[in-house]
Write a protein that holds these residues in place. Structure first.
Motif, short mmCIF file in Angstrom:
data_model
loop_
_atom_site.label_atom_id
_atom_site.label_comp_id
_atom_site.label_asym_id
_atom_site.label_seq_id
_atom_site.Cartn_x
_atom_site.Cartn_y
_atom_site.Cartn_z
N ASN A 1 -97.35 78.45 -44.08
CA ASN A 1 -96.16 77.81 -44.62
C ASN A 1 -95.26 77.44 -43.44
N GLN B 1 -102.41 83.89 -57.11
CA GLN B 1 -101.63 84.87 -56.35
C GLN B 1 -101.54 84.47 -54.87
N GLN C 1 -98.89 81.87 -54.50
CA GLN C 1 -97.54 82.40 -54.66
C GLN C 1 -97.10 83.13 -53.40
N ALA D 1 -96.32 80.35 -50.79
CA ALA D 1 -95.17 79.52 -51.16
C ALA D 1 -93.86 80.28 -51.04
N SER D 2 -93.88 81.55 -51.41
CA SER D 2 -92.67 82.36 -51.36
C SER D 2 -92.30 82.78 -49.95
N GLU E 1 -93.64 85.38 -48.59
CA GLU E 1 -93.91 86.81 -48.45
C GLU E 1 -95.00 87.04 -47.40
N VAL F 1 -95.02 72.09 -51.13
CA VAL F 1 -94.93 73.16 -50.14
C VAL F 1 -95.45 72.63 -48.80
#
Length: 336
Positions: A130, A206, A209, A212-213, A215, A234
């Motif tokens: 990301n 998952q 996610q 994208a987040s 984390e 994204v």
């Protein structure tokens, strides 16, 4: 190629008509966006040409396949499974041999064809990042395992399967032609160096996610999931360096009551048109070598079959033979 043309050409190819069969067929896969495309690209169009209603079930469960076969109570007719499992299950007598008088394998990638299975699609484990979360993205497996140069959490596939062990060995300097037999001691020693920084993903949604987040700003992903995530806006960077290929396969559990219909469904799914539509919808590569010519060139060039410069082919036969012992060690290591 427009949908009506595809349906018409496949009807001729399969030699079926709207009244050919009077039975329903159960197709089982992993769920999510991949099965959604399998339904629209294969099941719905096959039903339109054959008159067979294709029911959807899932997720794929190897224990359930074994129990069905042993109880002689098979309710799944065609199942999408991992390629190494397909080899192993065929050898254990859990699958029907495929009828290649109905399934044309002449243009199928031979890497993904056995007596008991044909490739459903093939994918690559690639490095995703990301770019909005970090200033620099890892470009190689060695980078992904370098916590000093790239600090923070990274994500990997949770389950015992081709991909992560190969990535660890490649990161440790093993060349692609020397990967097999897998040096598990060396692989786990390398994995130990990043274990505390790993966040495991158990499914494609998952993994998306987590990236994208932010984390986990980078990690190992199925290539199609990164393509889909980028399409949502994204800021994804994908590195294809030493992308590790693996494949899903279509199989027929031993004892199905709808054997001929199952073979015809697989013939449809493995056809140039069926594979082209599946690839376009998922970002995974077709297993039929005639499919790319039917696709939008802009889409075709983004798929794993066009990323072969440093591609590493996971050895499905090796994994089939050693699947259980590797899995036992893998889960014991995770639990420590």
């Amino acid at each position: 190629m427009k949908a009506k043309t595809v349906i018409a050409s496949l009807a001729v190819f399969l030699g079926v008509s709207g009244t050919s069969f009077a039975t329903d067929l159960v197709f089982t896969s992993w769920g999510g966006t991949t099965q959604d495309v399998q339904k629209s690209a294969w099941a719905d169009k096959f039903s339109a040409t054959s008159g067979i209603k294709v029911l959807q079930d899932g997720p794929t469960d190897y224990g359930k396949i074994k129990a069905m076969v042993e109880a002689k109570a098979v309710t799944w007719d065609v199942v999408d499974v991992e390629g190494d499992y397909a080899i192993q299950a065929g050898e254990k007598g859990l699958l029907e041999k495929l009828d290649f008088s109905l399934i044309d394998k002449s243009a199928l990638d031979p890497r993904f064809v056995t007596d008991y299975s044909v490739g459903s699609f093939y994918y690559s484990f690639v490095i995703g990042c990301n770019k909005d979360v970090v200033s620099t993205c890892p470009a190689s497996w060695a980078d992904l395992f370098d916590t000093r140069k790239f600090p923070g959490k990274r994500t990997f596939y949770k389950w015992s399967a081709p991909g992560v062990i190969e990535a660890a060995l490649l990161a440790d300097g093993v060349t692609a032609d020397k990967l097999y037999p897998l040096d598990l001691d060396r692989a786990f020693k390398k994995l130990d160096t990043i274990k505390k920084d790993i966040v495991w993903w158990s499914g494609g949604a998952q993994s998306q996610q987590l990236l994208a987040s932010g984390e986990t700003p980078f990690g190992s992903f199925w290539n199609g999931r990164l393509t889909a995530l980028a399409a949502t806006g994204v800021n994804v960077q994908t590195s294809w360096a030493q992308n590790i290929t693996a494949a899903d396969a279509l199989v027929v559990p031993k004892g199905t009551k709808n054997k001929e219909a199952a073979m015809k469904f697989i013939a449809f799914a493995a056809s140039p048109e069926g594979q082209a539509e599946m690839a376009a919808g998922t970002g995974y590569a077709p297993t039929n070598t005639k499919s790319p010519a039917l696709m939008d060139p802009a889409i075709a060039k983004t798929l794993p079959d066009q990323q072969t410069a440093s591609q590493v082919n996971a050895d499905m036969a090796y994994w089939a033979k050693h699947r259980d012992e590797i899995g036992e060690r893998w889960y014991a290591w995770q639990a420590k």
